[in-house]
Design an enzyme around this catalytic site. Structure first.
Site, PDB file in Angstrom:
ATOM      1  N   ALA A  76       0.830  -1.203   0.000  1.00 17.35           N
ATOM      2  CA  ALA A  76       0.000   0.000   0.000  1.00 17.35           C
ATOM      3  C   ALA A  76       0.865   1.253   0.000  1.00 17.35           C
ATOM      4  O   ALA A  76       0.607   2.213  -0.739  1.00 17.35           O
ATOM      5  CB  ALA A  76      -0.940   0.004   1.204  1.00 17.35           C
ATOM      6  N   TYR A  77       1.887   1.262   0.839  1.00 13.09           N
ATOM      7  CA  TYR A  77       2.738   2.444   0.945  1.00 13.09           C
ATOM      8  C   TYR A  77       3.493   2.693  -0.365  1.00 13.09           C
ATOM      9  O   TYR A  77       3.555   3.829  -0.849  1.00 13.09           O
ATOM     10  CB  TYR A  77       3.718   2.276   2.105  1.00 13.09           C
ATOM     11  CG  TYR A  77       4.397   3.554   2.508  1.00 13.09           C
ATOM     12  CD1 TYR A  77       3.701   4.520   3.223  1.00 13.09           C
ATOM     13  CD2 TYR A  77       5.724   3.801   2.190  1.00 13.09           C
ATOM     14  CE1 TYR A  77       4.317   5.713   3.608  1.00 13.09           C
ATOM     15  CE2 TYR A  77       6.346   4.978   2.563  1.00 13.09           C
ATOM     16  CZ  TYR A  77       5.635   5.925   3.275  1.00 13.09           C
ATOM     17  OH  TYR A  77       6.258   7.106   3.638  1.00 13.09           O
ATOM     18  N   CYS A  78       4.060   1.638  -0.940  1.00  6.66           N
ATOM     19  CA  CYS A  78       4.774   1.798  -2.207  1.00  6.66           C
ATOM     20  C   CYS A  78       3.833   2.267  -3.317  1.00  6.66           C
ATOM     21  O   CYS A  78       4.194   3.140  -4.117  1.00  6.66           O
ATOM     22  CB  CYS A  78       5.449   0.490  -2.601  1.00  6.66           C
ATOM     23  SG  CYS A  78       6.853   0.030  -1.553  1.00  6.66           S
TER      24      CYS A  78
END
Length: 295
Positions: free
Chosen positions: A149-151
């Protein structure tokens, strides 16, 4: 460009990068508008700044609320010269077992929140021929397992900022992307509370396996704002990553499989949900109150 007398908006201004950035911008003479989800901390930060400042309790994913805030900031200070889209949250762990609500929220805050911030403040930035800085991450340059999700969100905001730069440059608005590696913030410390996530990060190759001090990173961001830079690197070595980023997905796919196999017996114990104090504040707002603006 001198920051003396300029008006800077910082989202996620209650803690971490946003809080220290507000203090350093103020020390250089900028008036500061702080936006975030923690009103008591925002008020405290605002009260400690050297220059004129104010704060707004607002969810950056709420388009209507952010539009109202942009109008209020303009009314309060008369103009806006710099906007830093810094607000962000994170969650870790295997995608297949991830909390779908937390996964989606990372995308909403980091990517949608950055775009909502840009949409709300672009009209006033066009008036001042100002600067919009979107905070991204090393995660925009290189993918990483356990951080899908962060990437995805940071790759998204990088692309958003590059697209926006091409759209609004002829109107006098400059757009930059800020890249940070692991920096000593509540978010990183919160991620490190999970044994598996911490050990995985420690096994990354140097220099990406280090946690870097916050002060020098923010100093580099301030210098980038003063230069209205298209790219701002909070750690010196991140600039060099740009030249090799095309090779990284294949390399990480190979190495990542080996590491995931090593940690497979422990993956079920990885904490689900948003990490750190900022993540806790976001969850509290979503479960305990609406998105109204509180002053």
């Amino acid at each position: 460009m001198s920051l003396e007398g300029q008006v800077a908006v910082v989202t996620g201004g209650a803690r971490g990068v946003g809080e220290l950035l507000a203090r350093k911008l103020s020390a250089r003479g900028a008036k500061v508008a702080l936006l975030g989800l923690e009103p008591e901390l925002l008020k405290e930060v605002s009260g400690r700044l050297h220059t004129e400042s104010d704060w707004w309790h607002v969810d950056v994913t709420d388009h209507e609320a952010m539009a109202r805030v942009a109008a209020e900031v303009k009314e309060r200070f008369g103009k806006v010269d710099v906007v830093v889209a810094n607000a962000g949250v994170a969650a870790g762990g295997p995608f297949a077992d991830s909390d779908p609500v937390a996964w989606r929220r990372v995308i909403e805050v980091n990517l949608i929140g950055g775009a909502v911030t840009g949409r709300a403040f672009l009209p006033v930035l066009m008036e001042s021929r100002g600067y919009f800085l979107q905070i991204a991450s090393l995660a925009a340059i290189t993918p990483a397992p356990m951080m899908s999700a962060y990437c995805a969100s940071k790759s998204g905001v990088e692309a958003f900022a590059h697209s926006l730069r091409a759209e609004v440059g002829y109107k006098g608005v400059r757009v930059g992307v800020g890249y940070l590696s692991w920096t000593d913030t509540d978010m990183v410390r919160g991620a490190d509370e999970d044994d598996v996530m911490r050990e995985l990060r420690q096994r990354l190759p140097w220099p990406s396996n280090r946690t870097y001090p916050l002060g020098p990173a923010v100093d580099r961001i301030v210098a980038g704002i003063e230069r209205r830079s298209a790219h701002v690197y909070a750690q010196w070595w991140l600039r060099g990553m740009q030249s090799v980023r095309g090779y990284l997905p294949g390399l990480i796919a190979t190495v990542g499989q080996r590491e995931m196999r090593r940690f497979d017996p422990r993956l079920g114990n990885v904490r689900k949900g948003l990490v750190g104090a900022g993540g806790a504040a976001d969850e509290q707002v979503r479960t305990g109150s609406d998105h109204s603006i509180t002053r």
